[in-house]
Write a protein that holds these residues in place. Sequence first.
Motif, PDB file in Angstrom:
ATOM      1  N   THR A   1      35.981  41.486  45.813  1.00 29.92           N
ATOM      2  CA  THR A   1      35.618  40.772  47.033  1.00 29.92           C
ATOM      3  C   THR A   1      36.709  39.818  47.497  1.00 29.92           C
ATOM      4  O   THR A   1      36.772  39.478  48.651  1.00 29.92           O
ATOM      5  CB  THR A   1      34.319  39.976  46.825  1.00 29.92           C
ATOM      6  N   ASP A   2      37.564  39.373  46.579  1.00 33.64           N
ATOM      7  CA  ASP A   2      38.634  38.444  46.945  1.00 33.64           C
ATOM      8  C   ASP A   2      39.960  39.024  46.476  1.00 33.64           C
ATOM      9  O   ASP A   2      40.342  38.866  45.322  1.00 33.64           O
ATOM     10  CB  ASP A   2      38.393  37.074  46.313  1.00 33.64           C
ATOM     11  N   PHE A   3      40.643  39.673  47.383  1.00 36.23           N
ATOM     12  CA  PHE A   3      41.885  40.349  47.026  1.00 36.23           C
ATOM     13  C   PHE A   3      42.945  39.372  46.537  1.00 36.23           C
ATOM     14  O   PHE A   3      43.722  39.692  45.647  1.00 36.23           O
ATOM     15  CB  PHE A   3      42.406  41.138  48.230  1.00 36.23           C
ATOM     16  N   SER A   4      42.992  38.175  47.110  1.00 40.30           N
ATOM     17  CA  SER A   4      44.027  37.220  46.720  1.00 40.30           C
ATOM     18  C   SER A   4      43.871  36.760  45.277  1.00 40.30           C
ATOM     19  O   SER A   4      44.804  36.239  44.689  1.00 40.30           O
ATOM     20  CB  SER A   4      44.022  36.007  47.650  1.00 40.30           C
ATOM     21  N   GLY A   5      42.719  36.980  44.681  1.00 40.64           N
ATOM     22  CA  GLY A   5      42.490  36.589  43.296  1.00 40.64           C
ATOM     23  C   GLY A   5      42.774  37.694  42.291  1.00 40.64           C
ATOM     24  O   GLY A   5      42.561  37.510  41.093  1.00 40.64           O
ATOM     25  N   HIS A   6      43.264  38.822  42.743  1.00 37.32           N
ATOM     26  CA  HIS A   6      43.542  39.931  41.826  1.00 37.32           C
ATOM     27  C   HIS A   6      44.793  39.645  41.011  1.00 37.32           C
ATOM     28  O   HIS A   6      45.777  39.134  41.532  1.00 37.32           O
ATOM     29  CB  HIS A   6      43.724  41.229  42.602  1.00 37.32           C
ATOM     30  N   TYR A   7      44.728  40.004  39.749  1.00 38.99           N
ATOM     31  CA  TYR A   7      45.865  39.768  38.863  1.00 38.99           C
ATOM     32  C   TYR A   7      45.780  40.698  37.664  1.00 38.99           C
ATOM     33  O   TYR A   7      44.743  41.306  37.397  1.00 38.99           O
ATOM     34  CB  TYR A   7      45.893  38.310  38.387  1.00 38.99           C
ATOM     35  N   LEU A   8      46.883  40.801  36.962  1.00 42.82           N
ATOM     36  CA  LEU A   8      46.950  41.524  35.698  1.00 42.82           C
ATOM     37  C   LEU A   8      47.372  40.539  34.620  1.00 42.82           C
ATOM     38  O   LEU A   8      48.269  39.720  34.844  1.00 42.82           O
ATOM     39  CB  LEU A   8      47.972  42.662  35.764  1.00 42.82           C
ATOM     40  N   VAL A   9      46.746  40.615  33.465  1.00 42.32           N
ATOM     41  CA  VAL A   9      47.121  39.740  32.355  1.00 42.32           C
ATOM     42  C   VAL A   9      48.291  40.380  31.625  1.00 42.32           C
ATOM     43  O   VAL A   9      48.192  41.512  31.144  1.00 42.32           O
ATOM     44  CB  VAL A   9      45.939  39.521  31.386  1.00 42.32           C
ATOM     45  N   LEU A  10      49.401  39.677  31.568  1.00 39.09           N
ATOM     46  CA  LEU A  10      50.579  40.188  30.878  1.00 39.09           C
ATOM     47  C   LEU A  10      50.574  39.779  29.407  1.00 39.09           C
ATOM     48  O   LEU A  10      50.966  40.553  28.537  1.00 39.09           O
ATOM     49  CB  LEU A  10      51.855  39.683  31.559  1.00 39.09           C
ATOM     50  N   LYS A  11      50.126  38.553  29.146  1.00 35.21           N
ATOM     51  CA  LYS A  11      50.111  38.061  27.777  1.00 35.21           C
ATOM     52  C   LYS A  11      49.058  36.970  27.677  1.00 35.21           C
ATOM     53  O   LYS A  11      48.949  36.116  28.547  1.00 35.21           O
ATOM     54  CB  LYS A  11      51.486  37.497  27.409  1.00 35.21           C
ATOM     55  N   GLY A  12      48.285  37.006  26.631  1.00 37.61           N
ATOM     56  CA  GLY A  12      47.275  35.985  26.413  1.00 37.61           C
ATOM     57  C   GLY A  12      45.873  36.556  26.516  1.00 37.61           C
ATOM     58  O   GLY A  12      45.677  37.729  26.835  1.00 37.61           O
ATOM     59  N   GLU A  13      44.911  35.719  26.242  1.00 34.65           N
ATOM     60  CA  GLU A  13      43.503  36.114  26.276  1.00 34.65           C
ATOM     61  C   GLU A  13      42.821  35.469  27.477  1.00 34.65           C
ATOM     62  O   GLU A  13      42.920  34.263  27.683  1.00 34.65           O
ATOM     63  CB  GLU A  13      42.801  35.666  24.990  1.00 34.65           C
ATOM     64  N   VAL A  14      42.132  36.296  28.243  1.00 35.97           N
ATOM     65  CA  VAL A  14      41.390  35.821  29.405  1.00 35.97           C
ATOM     66  C   VAL A  14      40.007  36.455  29.353  1.00 35.97           C
ATOM     67  O   VAL A  14      39.890  37.661  29.119  1.00 35.97           O
ATOM     68  CB  VAL A  14      42.108  36.222  30.719  1.00 35.97           C
ATOM     69  N   PRO A  15      38.952  35.652  29.549  1.00 41.02           N
ATOM     70  CA  PRO A  15      37.608  36.228  29.557  1.00 41.02           C
ATOM     71  C   PRO A  15      37.473  37.280  30.664  1.00 41.02           C
ATOM     72  O   PRO A  15      38.045  37.113  31.740  1.00 41.02           O
ATOM     73  CB  PRO A  15      36.689  35.035  29.836  1.00 41.02           C
ATOM     74  N   PRO A  16      36.745  38.342  30.419  1.00 34.01           N
ATOM     75  CA  PRO A  16      36.574  39.376  31.448  1.00 34.01           C
ATOM     76  C   PRO A  16      35.954  38.789  32.721  1.00 34.01           C
ATOM     77  O   PRO A  16      35.023  37.992  32.658  1.00 34.01           O
ATOM     78  CB  PRO A  16      35.627  40.386  30.803  1.00 34.01           C
ATOM     79  N   GLY A  17      36.506  39.166  33.857  1.00 33.56           N
ATOM     80  CA  GLY A  17      35.985  38.716  35.144  1.00 33.56           C
ATOM     81  C   GLY A  17      36.389  37.305  35.525  1.00 33.56           C
ATOM     82  O   GLY A  17      35.883  36.761  36.504  1.00 33.56           O
ATOM     83  N   ALA A  18      37.290  36.706  34.763  1.00 33.29           N
ATOM     84  CA  ALA A  18      37.712  35.332  35.056  1.00 33.29           C
ATOM     85  C   ALA A  18      38.558  35.303  36.324  1.00 33.29           C
ATOM     86  O   ALA A  18      39.266  36.251  36.642  1.00 33.29           O
ATOM     87  CB  ALA A  18      38.507  34.763  33.885  1.00 33.29           C
ATOM     88  N   SER A  19      38.465  34.194  37.037  1.00 34.34           N
ATOM     89  CA  SER A  19      39.262  34.050  38.260  1.00 34.34           C
ATOM     90  C   SER A  19      40.729  33.836  37.903  1.00 34.34           C
ATOM     91  O   SER A  19      41.076  33.547  36.751  1.00 34.34           O
ATOM     92  CB  SER A  19      38.755  32.864  39.080  1.00 34.34           C
TER      93      SER A  19
END
Length: 145
Positions: A50-68
């Motif tokens: 729903t918010d294209f500007s918030g799209h990202y890929l995690v390169l390194k590290g841990e991020v909770p699924p669906g996190a902004s």
Amino acid sequence: MFKEFKEFIARGNVIDLAVGIIIGAAFTAIVNSLVADLINPIIGLLTGGTDFSGHYLVLKGEVPPGASLQVARDSGASVFAYGAFLSAVINFLIIAWAVFLLVKAVNRVQSAASRQKEAEAEAAAGPTQEELLTEIRDELRARRT
């Protein structure tokens, strides 16, 4: 020195520049809204979010699924924020296109004004010396015959 500064500010170019900066800032806000509120949601629908500007890929590290994106950055993860970058590119292209159209319109108006001034100057100048001499010559020839 204050007098010189006052004269500098009073010149038309400085005032025109200030007006341009103010209008440019207001126009940037409009373009940002256009991209964030109209274009990004459409792109987001096409990409499944729903918010294209918030799209990202995690390169390194841990991020909770669906996190902004902000949560991902705050967690210390290294992220590839392609959505924010594409939003900035869209903003740039829209602003560049608008500036191009504005410059094109101003050039057209200046060109028309320049042509009009040239035509007025030519009309006001009257006949050239060569034209007058040609008339005299033709008049003399007509009298001989």
